[in-house]
Design a protein around this motif. Structure first.
Motif, mmCIF file in Angstrom:
data_model
loop_
_atom_site.group_PDB
_atom_site.id
_atom_site.type_symbol
_atom_site.label_atom_id
_atom_site.label_comp_id
_atom_site.label_asym_id
_atom_site.label_seq_id
_atom_site.Cartn_x
_atom_site.Cartn_y
_atom_site.Cartn_z
ATOM 1 N N MET A 148 -80.142 47.207 54.496
ATOM 2 C CA MET A 148 -80.773 45.960 54.929
ATOM 3 C C MET A 148 -79.762 45.008 55.566
ATOM 4 N N ALA A 149 -78.884 45.570 56.425
ATOM 5 C CA ALA A 149 -77.836 44.768 57.058
ATOM 6 C C ALA A 149 -77.236 45.541 58.223
ATOM 7 N N VAL A 150 -76.380 44.870 58.985
ATOM 8 C CA VAL A 150 -75.614 45.550 60.028
ATOM 9 C C VAL A 150 -74.612 46.448 59.320
ATOM 10 N N THR A 151 -74.646 47.721 59.658
ATOM 11 C CA THR A 151 -73.835 48.724 58.982
ATOM 12 C C THR A 151 -73.492 49.851 59.943
ATOM 13 N N VAL A 152 -72.642 50.765 59.510
ATOM 14 C CA VAL A 152 -72.302 51.958 60.287
ATOM 15 C C VAL A 152 -72.913 53.166 59.588
ATOM 16 N N SER A 153 -73.562 54.019 60.372
ATOM 17 C CA SER A 153 -74.176 55.244 59.848
ATOM 18 C C SER A 153 -73.747 56.432 60.697
ATOM 19 N N GLU A 154 -74.028 57.628 60.196
ATOM 20 C CA GLU A 154 -73.692 58.850 60.920
ATOM 21 C C GLU A 154 -74.945 59.453 61.541
ATOM 22 N N LEU A 155 -74.847 59.766 62.823
ATOM 23 C CA LEU A 155 -75.956 60.418 63.517
ATOM 24 C C LEU A 155 -76.261 61.765 62.870
ATOM 25 N N GLY A 156 -75.241 62.409 62.320
ATOM 26 C CA GLY A 156 -75.405 63.729 61.714
ATOM 27 C C GLY A 156 -76.186 63.747 60.414
ATOM 28 N N SER A 157 -76.459 62.574 59.829
ATOM 29 C CA SER A 157 -77.237 62.579 58.586
ATOM 30 C C SER A 157 -78.683 62.955 58.914
ATOM 31 N N SER A 158 -79.327 63.642 58.000
ATOM 32 C CA SER A 158 -80.650 64.193 58.282
ATOM 33 C C SER A 158 -81.664 63.134 58.698
ATOM 34 N N GLN A 159 -81.594 61.948 58.109
ATOM 35 C CA GLN A 159 -82.598 60.928 58.461
ATOM 36 C C GLN A 159 -82.490 60.492 59.912
ATOM 37 N N TYR A 160 -81.308 60.563 60.495
ATOM 38 C CA TYR A 160 -81.157 60.158 61.887
ATOM 39 C C TYR A 160 -81.247 61.339 62.847
ATOM 40 N N THR A 161 -80.749 62.488 62.483
ATOM 41 C CA THR A 161 -80.822 63.656 63.366
ATOM 42 C C THR A 161 -82.270 63.994 63.691
ATOM 43 N N LYS A 162 -83.134 63.969 62.698
ATOM 44 C CA LYS A 162 -84.533 64.346 62.943
ATOM 45 C C LYS A 162 -85.300 63.290 63.734
ATOM 46 N N ARG A 163 -84.791 62.054 63.782
ATOM 47 C CA ARG A 163 -85.457 60.993 64.541
ATOM 48 C C ARG A 163 -84.808 60.738 65.897
ATOM 49 N N PHE A 164 -83.696 61.413 66.183
ATOM 50 C CA PHE A 164 -82.952 61.167 67.415
ATOM 51 C C PHE A 164 -83.804 61.470 68.646
ATOM 52 N N TYR A 165 -83.848 60.525 69.584
ATOM 53 C CA TYR A 165 -84.590 60.691 70.828
ATOM 54 C C TYR A 165 -83.633 60.925 71.994
ATOM 55 N N LYS A 166 -82.666 60.006 72.180
ATOM 56 C CA LYS A 166 -81.703 60.171 73.269
ATOM 57 C C LYS A 166 -80.560 59.182 73.108
ATOM 58 N N CYS A 167 -79.560 59.366 73.958
ATOM 59 C CA CYS A 167 -78.417 58.451 74.049
ATOM 60 C C CYS A 167 -78.313 58.036 75.511
ATOM 61 N N ILE A 168 -78.100 56.728 75.750
ATOM 62 C CA ILE A 168 -77.953 56.234 77.120
ATOM 63 C C ILE A 168 -76.675 55.407 77.242
ATOM 64 N N ASP A 169 -76.212 55.255 78.467
ATOM 65 C CA ASP A 169 -75.025 54.461 78.757
ATOM 66 C C ASP A 169 -75.453 53.138 79.390
ATOM 67 N N PRO A 170 -75.495 52.041 78.628
ATOM 68 C CA PRO A 170 -75.932 50.767 79.191
ATOM 69 C C PRO A 170 -74.962 50.193 80.214
ATOM 70 N N LEU A 171 -73.725 50.667 80.241
ATOM 71 C CA LEU A 171 -72.762 50.173 81.221
ATOM 72 C C LEU A 171 -73.027 50.745 82.608
ATOM 73 N N SER A 172 -73.880 51.768 82.670
ATOM 74 C CA SER A 172 -74.195 52.369 83.973
ATOM 75 C C SER A 172 -75.567 51.951 84.503
ATOM 76 N N LEU A 173 -76.238 51.070 83.793
ATOM 77 C CA LEU A 173 -77.585 50.639 84.212
ATOM 78 C C LEU A 173 -77.503 49.680 85.395
#
Length: 173
Positions: A148-173
């Motif tokens: 319930m706060a700003v934190t760091v998490s791992e994309l490799g954890s199951s809760q995030y891997t299964k929900r992953f949609y995409k990664c984008i580069d906002p510096l290239s928009l």
């Protein structure tokens, strides 16, 4: 032997100059003029440093204010706005934004986009890559989970891997 000594001295000198440049660049990054002209890698470093200053700020739905709290997209929007980079205020606004990157292309400062926790058909969460390592990257985000706060998490954890949609580069928009 002398060649090895000279090489070692040269490496030390280059390292010192690099460090000195990085410290100077970091100090200059506080001005808005420099924010828009920094090299890509320095800008990415500064984005993460700024984002990490907000660790522990509470998750509050529909907020984008460090004095009150952040929701996920409010946090991402707030961080990038500080660097004069326009990104959507709503996580759903990231669905059709930018080119989806391959995991080998992920860089610090890219935005990870996730499906919703309950709704697997719509975008519902975003975060900023703070350690790029493909599908094992770490990201900083305003989590509505147990933290319930700003934190760091791992994309490799199951809760995030299964929900992953995409990664984008906002510096290239």
């Amino acid at each position: 032997m002398k060649i090895l000594q000279y090489t070692l001295l040269l490496l030390i000198a280059v390292g010192f100059l690099s460090y000195k440049h990085e410290v100077k660049t970091k100090a200059l990054a506080e001005t808005s003029i420099v924010k828009t002209t920094l090299p890509d890698t320095t800008k990415r470093f500064n984005i993460i440093q700024f984002a990490k200053q907000h660790m522990g700020i509470p998750y509050i739905y529909a907020q984008a204010n460090p004095k009150k709290g952040f929701d996920c997209s409010g946090f991402v929007n707030y961080v990038y706005k500080h660097f004069n980079i326009n990104v959507p205020r709503s996580s759903s606004g990231f669905k059709n934004l930018g080119r989806a990157l391959k995991p080998s292309e992920f860089k610090v400062g890219d935005v990870l986009v996730f499906y919703g926790y309950r709704d697997k058909n719509s975008v519902g969460h975003v975060g900023i890559v703070c350690e790029a390592n493909g599908m094992k990257s770490k990201f900083i985000h305003a989590s509505s989970g147990k933290e319930m706060a700003v934190t760091v998490s791992e994309l490799g954890s199951s809760q995030y891997t299964k929900r992953f949609y995409k990664c984008i580069d906002p510096l290239s928009l």
